[in-house]
Design a protein around this motif. Structure first.
Motif, PDB file in Angstrom:
ATOM      1  N   VAL A  15       0.673  -1.200  -0.016  1.00  0.00           N
ATOM      2  CA  VAL A  15       0.044   0.109  -0.047  1.00  0.00           C
ATOM      3  C   VAL A  15       0.939   1.229  -0.078  1.00  0.00           C
ATOM      4  CG1 VAL A  15      -1.617   1.288   1.350  1.00  0.00           C
ATOM      5  CG2 VAL A  15      -1.903  -1.179   1.146  1.00  0.00           C
ATOM      6  N   ALA A  16       1.877   1.353   0.717  1.00  0.00           N
ATOM      7  CA  ALA A  16       2.725   2.325   0.874  1.00  0.00           C
ATOM      8  C   ALA A  16       3.599   2.746  -0.507  1.00  0.00           C
ATOM      9  CB  ALA A  16       3.925   2.185   2.066  1.00  0.00           C
ATOM     10  N   THR A  17       3.854   1.743  -1.080  1.00  0.00           N
ATOM     11  CA  THR A  17       4.590   1.885  -2.401  1.00  0.00           C
ATOM     12  C   THR A  17       3.459   2.466  -3.520  1.00  0.00           C
ATOM     13  OG1 THR A  17       5.937  -0.233  -2.250  1.00  0.00           O
ATOM     14  CG2 THR A  17       5.709   0.418  -4.159  1.00  0.00           C
ATOM     15  N   LEU A  18       2.218   2.067  -3.367  1.00  0.00           N
ATOM     16  CA  LEU A  18       1.202   2.575  -4.418  1.00  0.00           C
ATOM     17  C   LEU A  18       1.245   4.077  -4.140  1.00  0.00           C
ATOM     18  CD1 LEU A  18      -1.267  -0.440  -4.558  1.00  0.00           C
ATOM     19  CD2 LEU A  18       0.369   0.104  -6.289  1.00  0.00           C
ATOM     20  N   VAL A  19       0.993   4.297  -2.934  1.00  0.00           N
ATOM     21  CA  VAL A  19       0.812   5.743  -2.434  1.00  0.00           C
ATOM     22  C   VAL A  19       2.152   6.643  -2.994  1.00  0.00           C
ATOM     23  CG1 VAL A  19       0.666   7.419  -0.548  1.00  0.00           C
ATOM     24  CG2 VAL A  19      -0.684   5.089  -0.489  1.00  0.00           C
ATOM     25  N   SER A  20       3.360   6.133  -2.452  1.00  0.00           N
ATOM     26  CA  SER A  20       4.564   6.899  -3.063  1.00  0.00           C
ATOM     27  C   SER A  20       4.523   6.904  -4.487  1.00  0.00           C
ATOM     28  CB  SER A  20       5.577   6.024  -2.573  1.00  0.00           C
ATOM     29  OG  SER A  20       6.966   6.786  -2.735  1.00  0.00           O
ATOM     30  N   ARG A  21       3.995   6.094  -5.177  1.00  0.00           N
ATOM     31  CA  ARG A  21       4.211   5.970  -6.856  1.00  0.00           C
ATOM     32  C   ARG A  21       3.043   7.191  -7.270  1.00  0.00           C
ATOM     33  NH1 ARG A  21       4.168   6.908 -11.463  1.00  0.00           N
ATOM     34  NH2 ARG A  21       4.374   5.414 -13.250  1.00  0.00           N
ATOM     35  N   TYR A  22       2.111   7.406  -6.737  1.00  0.00           N
ATOM     36  CA  TYR A  22       1.256   8.461  -6.878  1.00  0.00           C
ATOM     37  C   TYR A  22       1.912   9.739  -6.831  1.00  0.00           C
ATOM     38  CZ  TYR A  22      -2.434  11.915  -6.547  1.00  0.00           C
ATOM     39  OH  TYR A  22      -3.300  13.028  -6.408  1.00  0.00           O
ATOM     40  N   PHE A  23       2.849  10.120  -5.959  1.00  0.00           N
ATOM     41  CA  PHE A  23       3.192  11.359  -5.517  1.00  0.00           C
ATOM     42  C   PHE A  23       4.546  11.735  -6.766  1.00  0.00           C
ATOM     43  CE2 PHE A  23       1.055  11.163  -1.759  1.00  0.00           C
ATOM     44  CZ  PHE A  23       1.050  12.759  -1.278  1.00  0.00           C
ATOM     45  N   VAL A  24       4.856  10.651  -7.490  1.00  0.00           N
ATOM     46  CA  VAL A  24       6.109  10.731  -8.300  1.00  0.00           C
ATOM     47  C   VAL A  24       5.716  10.421  -9.741  1.00  0.00           C
ATOM     48  CG1 VAL A  24       7.889  10.489  -6.631  1.00  0.00           C
ATOM     49  CG2 VAL A  24       7.129   8.592  -7.882  1.00  0.00           C
ATOM     50  N   GLN A  25       4.383  10.332 -10.017  1.00  0.00           N
ATOM     51  CA  GLN A  25       4.061   9.789 -11.252  1.00  0.00           C
ATOM     52  C   GLN A  25       4.360  10.968 -12.478  1.00  0.00           C
ATOM     53  OE1 GLN A  25      -0.270   9.885 -11.517  1.00  0.00           O
ATOM     54  NE2 GLN A  25      -0.765  11.703  -9.881  1.00  0.00           N
ATOM     55  N   HIS A  26       4.465  12.108 -12.142  1.00  0.00           N
ATOM     56  CA  HIS A  26       4.912  13.071 -13.227  1.00  0.00           C
ATOM     57  C   HIS A  26       6.392  13.135 -13.226  1.00  0.00           C
ATOM     58  CE1 HIS A  26       0.749  14.230 -13.326  1.00  0.00           C
ATOM     59  NE2 HIS A  26       0.477  14.668 -12.020  1.00  0.00           N
ATOM     60  N   THR A  27       7.259  12.767 -12.377  1.00  0.00           N
ATOM     61  CA  THR A  27       8.661  12.857 -12.449  1.00  0.00           C
ATOM     62  C   THR A  27       9.355  11.344 -12.761  1.00  0.00           C
ATOM     63  OG1 THR A  27       8.477  12.770  -9.962  1.00  0.00           O
ATOM     64  CG2 THR A  27       8.727  14.819 -10.810  1.00  0.00           C
ATOM     65  N   PHE A  28       8.365  10.399 -12.453  1.00  0.00           N
ATOM     66  CA  PHE A  28       9.092   9.113 -12.596  1.00  0.00           C
ATOM     67  C   PHE A  28       8.983   8.726 -13.908  1.00  0.00           C
ATOM     68  CE2 PHE A  28       8.859   4.354 -12.597  1.00  0.00           C
ATOM     69  CZ  PHE A  28      10.051   4.139 -12.095  1.00  0.00           C
ATOM     70  N   ARG A  29      10.006   8.837 -14.931  1.00  0.00           N
ATOM     71  CA  ARG A  29      10.083   8.530 -16.317  1.00  0.00           C
ATOM     72  C   ARG A  29      11.287   7.614 -16.586  1.00  0.00           C
ATOM     73  NH1 ARG A  29       5.553  10.227 -15.585  1.00  0.00           N
ATOM     74  NH2 ARG A  29       4.322  11.543 -16.876  1.00  0.00           N
ATOM     75  N   LEU A  30      11.104   6.586 -17.247  1.00  0.00           N
ATOM     76  CA  LEU A  30      12.057   5.603 -17.724  1.00  0.00           C
ATOM     77  C   LEU A  30      12.474   5.867 -19.418  1.00  0.00           C
ATOM     78  CD1 LEU A  30      10.827   2.222 -16.156  1.00  0.00           C
ATOM     79  CD2 LEU A  30      12.735   3.840 -15.114  1.00  0.00           C
ATOM     80  N   SER A  31      13.931   5.782 -19.531  1.00  0.00           N
ATOM     81  CA  SER A  31      13.943   5.801 -20.948  1.00  0.00           C
ATOM     82  C   SER A  31      14.102   4.632 -21.702  1.00  0.00           C
ATOM     83  CB  SER A  31      15.488   6.526 -20.938  1.00  0.00           C
ATOM     84  OG  SER A  31      15.535   7.785 -20.230  1.00  0.00           O
ATOM     85  N   ILE A  32      13.809   4.450 -23.036  1.00  0.00           N
ATOM     86  CA  ILE A  32      14.030   3.322 -23.675  1.00  0.00           C
ATOM     87  C   ILE A  32      15.372   2.900 -23.610  1.00  0.00           C
ATOM     88  CG2 ILE A  32      13.660   2.237 -26.024  1.00  0.00           C
ATOM     89  CD1 ILE A  32      11.413   4.251 -26.397  1.00  0.00           C
ATOM     90  N   LYS A  33      16.241   3.757 -23.838  1.00  0.00           N
ATOM     91  CA  LYS A  33      17.620   3.418 -23.901  1.00  0.00           C
ATOM     92  C   LYS A  33      18.498   3.556 -22.459  1.00  0.00           C
ATOM     93  CE  LYS A  33      21.969   4.312 -26.310  1.00  0.00           C
ATOM     94  NZ  LYS A  33      22.742   5.276 -27.111  1.00  0.00           N
ATOM     95  N   LEU A  34      19.162   2.550 -22.152  1.00  0.00           N
ATOM     96  CA  LEU A  34      19.830   2.518 -20.920  1.00  0.00           C
ATOM     97  C   LEU A  34      21.171   3.004 -21.048  1.00  0.00           C
ATOM     98  CD1 LEU A  34      20.167   1.432 -17.862  1.00  0.00           C
ATOM     99  CD2 LEU A  34      20.848  -0.578 -18.797  1.00  0.00           C
ATOM    100  N   ASP A  35      21.394   4.222 -20.457  1.00  0.00           N
ATOM    101  CA  ASP A  35      22.562   5.045 -20.677  1.00  0.00           C
ATOM    102  C   ASP A  35      23.864   4.137 -19.653  1.00  0.00           C
ATOM    103  OD1 ASP A  35      24.770   6.889 -20.692  1.00  0.00           O
ATOM    104  OD2 ASP A  35      23.433   8.499 -20.863  1.00  0.00           O
ATOM    105  N   ARG A  36      24.788   3.812 -20.155  1.00  0.00           N
ATOM    106  CA  ARG A  36      25.722   3.212 -19.651  1.00  0.00           C
ATOM    107  C   ARG A  36      26.673   4.160 -18.764  1.00  0.00           C
ATOM    108  NH1 ARG A  36      28.512  -1.679 -23.245  1.00  0.00           N
ATOM    109  NH2 ARG A  36      26.258  -3.021 -23.529  1.00  0.00           N
ATOM    110  N   HIS A  37      26.733   5.336 -19.271  1.00  0.00           N
ATOM    111  CA  HIS A  37      27.372   6.656 -18.583  1.00  0.00           C
ATOM    112  C   HIS A  37      26.799   6.725 -17.220  1.00  0.00           C
ATOM    113  CE1 HIS A  37      29.103  10.376 -17.565  1.00  0.00           C
ATOM    114  NE2 HIS A  37      27.856  10.838 -17.577  1.00  0.00           N
ATOM    115  N   TRP A  38      25.331   6.768 -16.941  1.00  0.00           N
ATOM    116  CA  TRP A  38      24.713   7.066 -15.636  1.00  0.00           C
ATOM    117  C   TRP A  38      24.991   5.727 -14.828  1.00  0.00           C
ATOM    118  CZ3 TRP A  38      24.850  11.726 -14.181  1.00  0.00           C
ATOM    119  CH2 TRP A  38      24.506  12.473 -14.775  1.00  0.00           C
ATOM    120  N   ILE A  39      24.784   4.542 -15.516  1.00  0.00           N
ATOM    121  CA  ILE A  39      25.113   3.475 -14.613  1.00  0.00           C
ATOM    122  C   ILE A  39      26.501   3.318 -13.914  1.00  0.00           C
ATOM    123  CG2 ILE A  39      25.563   1.125 -14.777  1.00  0.00           C
ATOM    124  CD1 ILE A  39      22.736   1.164 -14.905  1.00  0.00           C
TER     125      ILE A  39
END
Length: 454
Positions: free
Chosen positions: A194-218
């Protein structure tokens, strides 16, 4: 409206109020869960539960160390164009580490069960793997929110997670029912979901995943996070090793007895943890804007403010250690009284050592902090082994005091050399806090008197 606008625009007021509120609720809920749990479990089961919680906390803090602090640091300083790539890289690292730690939990469960002579630990660890996977997403979401200097979702999700367990414990206690340790873990799993679902709501506009994995940031996240990971892991091992060694060298029941004293001390140190949460993202920005001078002032002021809050609480708890233990652990745990008095003395040094790690990590000195933490853990293990072997449970409390005294001395000289911190300045901020509180009290009394005359 002006007051609301000022509140929303002031970082310290906004984040400080939310963190104070969060830690106040954490203190109340943690105390409530502990207070009633100790009354529905016998001493043996309570000791096993303490050993279980000490072990899983190592897993949780290890992941937070690798994921959260590196993600917060780079999201806070990098351009917005890079945010999606950073989040994606962090998410992949998170998922990979979660799988590794979950597998380790499954494989080492029988070993821990045998070491602490507690067969019921195996099903507890196996079930917690589900909770651990779920909380991995929670860790990711909360870090993203903190990186944007927001704390409302963190506060609410943590509150829900803690209330789930407390609610179940209260139900069992007031209904006079019996429960099992496995049922407690099942409730923790539901709360984490339940806590995870609530936290997901608060970052729904900032949690964005890229199609490509950038090894530089890894590479960047791992380069920063590997030391933070090691630091967090060794730090939590250091905080739990005494209870684990008591469970191995003495008994699981003795670990529960010792935990009561440690828990009271940890409750008193809530302001220290709250301040560390606020200081971490702010310190990184101060370094960029003002250099080491700004960080030096931040350290001195934060430690001084926390000491001002801790000192009265420590003195009161020390003087009334007997009534405190009898109230919290009822009449079954008189052995915890001298343990509490010794652990309370250690609490004076915790603000210094806590902010030492926070300052070093937030200013990019994670490697130094890692080495300092590893050395402190080795010292803690050696001192605990010797003291517990010769003096039993009381030796663990003595070892805590000796270890913190040595660590405080070492960290002070390190920060003095790096940042030029002054102990005089720390204590000046401490006494200024009392003076400021006194002036505000007098001002409030004058306002009350004026309103009464009118």
């Amino acid at each position: 409206m002006k007051i609301i606008s000022f509140f929303n625009s002031n970082y310290w007021l906004r984040s400080g109020s939310i963190n104070l509120l969060q830690n106040t609720f954490t203190l109340a809920i943690s105390f409530g869960s502990f207070y009633f749990l100790i009354r529905i479990l016998d001493k043996a089961d309570f000791g096993v539960w303490i050993l279980f919680m000490s072990t899983i906390s190592i897993m949780e803090f290890a992941r937070v160390g690798l994921i959260s602090k590196s993600l917060i640091t780079y999201l806070s300083s990098a351009s917005r164009d890079s945010h999606n790539s950073i989040i994606t890289a962090s998410f992949v690292i998170n998922l990979s580490l979660t799988i590794v730690l979950a597998l380790a939990c499954y494989l080492f469960a029988p070993l821990f069960s045998k070491m602490w002579d507690s067969p019921q630990l195996v099903p507890l660890f196996n079930l917690y793997i589900v909770t651990f996977v779920i909380s991995g997403f929670l860790t990711q979401y909360q870090a993203i929110e903190q990186a944007h200097l927001q704390f409302r979702g963190v506060f609410l999700s943590n509150l829900i997670r803690q209330l789930a367990l407390l609610g179940f414990i209260l139900y069992i206690y007031f209904e006079g029912k019996q429960t099992s340790l496995i049922a407690l873990v099942q409730v923790m799993t539901v709360g984490a979901l339940v806590a995870t679902l609530v936290s997901r709501y608060f970052v729904q506009h900032t949690f964005r995943l890229s199609i490509k994995l950038d090894r530089h940031w890894i590479k960047q996240l791992l380069q920063y996070g590997k030391y933070s990971f090691g630091t967090s892991m060794t730090a939590v091992v250091s905080s739990s090793i005494d209870q684990m060694m008591i469970g191995s060298l003495v008994s699981a029941t003795s670990a529960g007895i010792y935990n009561i004293a440690v828990r009271v001390t940890n409750m008193i140190n809530i302001p220290t943890n709250a301040m560390a949460t606020i200081v971490f993202p702010q310190s990184a920005r101060r370094l960029e804007d003002f250099g080491d001078v700004g960080v030096k002032s931040l350290y001195e002021k934060s430690v001084g403010t926390v000491l001002a809050m801790l000192f009265p609480a420590i003195v009161i708890a020390y003087v009334f250690a007997g009534p405190v233990i009898h109230f919290i652990g009822d009449e079954r745990y008189p052995e915890s009284i001298p343990l509490l008095q010794l652990t309370l003395l250690s609490a004076f040094f915790i603000p210094f050592t806590k902010q030492f790690g926070t300052i070093l990590e937030s200013t990019g000195r994670v490697k130094l902090n890692f080495y300092a933490t590893v050395i402190s853990v080795v010292l803690n293990v050696v001192v605990n082994y010797v003291f517990i072997r010769y003096w039993g449970i009381i030796g663990a409390a003595m070892a805590m005091l000796v270890s913190y005294l040595i660590l405080f001395t070492a960290t002070y000289f390190i920060l003095k050399k790096i940042l030029g911190i002054s102990m005089v300045a720390v204590w000046r901020y401490t006494f200024e806090s009392y003076n400021e509180a006194y002036n505000k009290l007098m001002e409030w009394k004058r306002e009350v008197n004026c309103s009464e005359k009118k």
